[in-house]
Design a protein around this motif. Structure first.
Motif, PDB file in Angstrom:
ATOM      1  N   ARG A   1     -38.488  46.164  27.977  1.00  0.00           N
ATOM      2  CA  ARG A   1     -39.700  46.894  28.343  1.00  0.00           C
ATOM      3  C   ARG A   1     -39.638  48.345  27.862  1.00  0.00           C
ATOM      4  N   ASN A   2     -38.478  48.959  27.956  1.00  0.00           N
ATOM      5  CA  ASN A   2     -38.337  50.377  27.606  1.00  0.00           C
ATOM      6  C   ASN A   2     -38.074  50.624  26.122  1.00  0.00           C
ATOM      7  N   HIS A   3     -37.519  49.628  25.404  1.00  0.00           N
ATOM      8  CA  HIS A   3     -37.086  49.861  24.024  1.00  0.00           C
ATOM      9  C   HIS A   3     -37.598  48.801  23.053  1.00  0.00           C
ATOM     10  N   LEU A   4     -38.743  48.207  23.314  1.00  0.00           N
ATOM     11  CA  LEU A   4     -39.224  47.106  22.474  1.00  0.00           C
ATOM     12  C   LEU A   4     -39.346  47.482  20.996  1.00  0.00           C
ATOM     13  N   PRO A   5     -39.943  48.609  20.636  1.00  0.00           N
ATOM     14  CA  PRO A   5     -40.052  48.919  19.193  1.00  0.00           C
ATOM     15  C   PRO A   5     -38.700  48.975  18.474  1.00  0.00           C
ATOM     16  N   SER A   6     -37.711  49.604  19.092  1.00  0.00           N
ATOM     17  CA  SER A   6     -36.403  49.693  18.426  1.00  0.00           C
ATOM     18  C   SER A   6     -35.719  48.328  18.384  1.00  0.00           C
TER      19      SER A   6
ATOM     20  N   LEU B   1     -37.295  45.449  18.087  1.00  0.00           N
ATOM     21  CA  LEU B   1     -37.968  44.713  17.023  1.00  0.00           C
ATOM     22  C   LEU B   1     -37.486  45.163  15.649  1.00  0.00           C
ATOM     23  N   ASP B   2     -37.239  46.459  15.494  1.00  0.00           N
ATOM     24  CA  ASP B   2     -36.671  46.955  14.232  1.00  0.00           C
ATOM     25  C   ASP B   2     -35.288  46.363  13.998  1.00  0.00           C
ATOM     26  N   GLU B   3     -34.500  46.270  15.058  1.00  0.00           N
ATOM     27  CA  GLU B   3     -33.155  45.702  14.955  1.00  0.00           C
ATOM     28  C   GLU B   3     -33.216  44.225  14.548  1.00  0.00           C
TER      29      GLU B   3
END
Length: 78
Positions: free
Chosen positions: A10-15, A17-19
């Motif tokens: 919830r807090n780090h979804l964009p990073s 997804l990049d990973e």
């Protein structure tokens, strides 16, 4: 496979997804230590599958890969 708590997703979804896009490895989402979902990398192609699924797997070559096989040579001599 990496395991991530749902609050971290919830807090780090964009990073995350990049990973996933960079490593091409899925992430297992857990709640209270139990799996609830899996985030998979998106794959393109006609059937949605990788045409060369073994391409990224490591290989191991035996030290004696070029040593002659005696039984094979005996079979060829007759």
């Amino acid at each position: 496979m990496k395991k991530v708590n749902i609050s971290e997703v919830r807090n780090h979804l964009p990073s995350l997804l990049d990973e996933i896009a960079q490593s091409n490895e899925p992430i297992l989402v857990t709640r209270h230590g139990k799996p609830v979902a899996k985030i998979l990398p998106f794959r393109t192609g006609k059937s949605g599958q990788n045409r060369y699924p073994l391409r990224d797997l490591p290989i191991r070559i035996s030290k004696d890969f070029d040593k002659p096989a005696p039984k094979l040579w005996e079979a060829l001599e007759t």
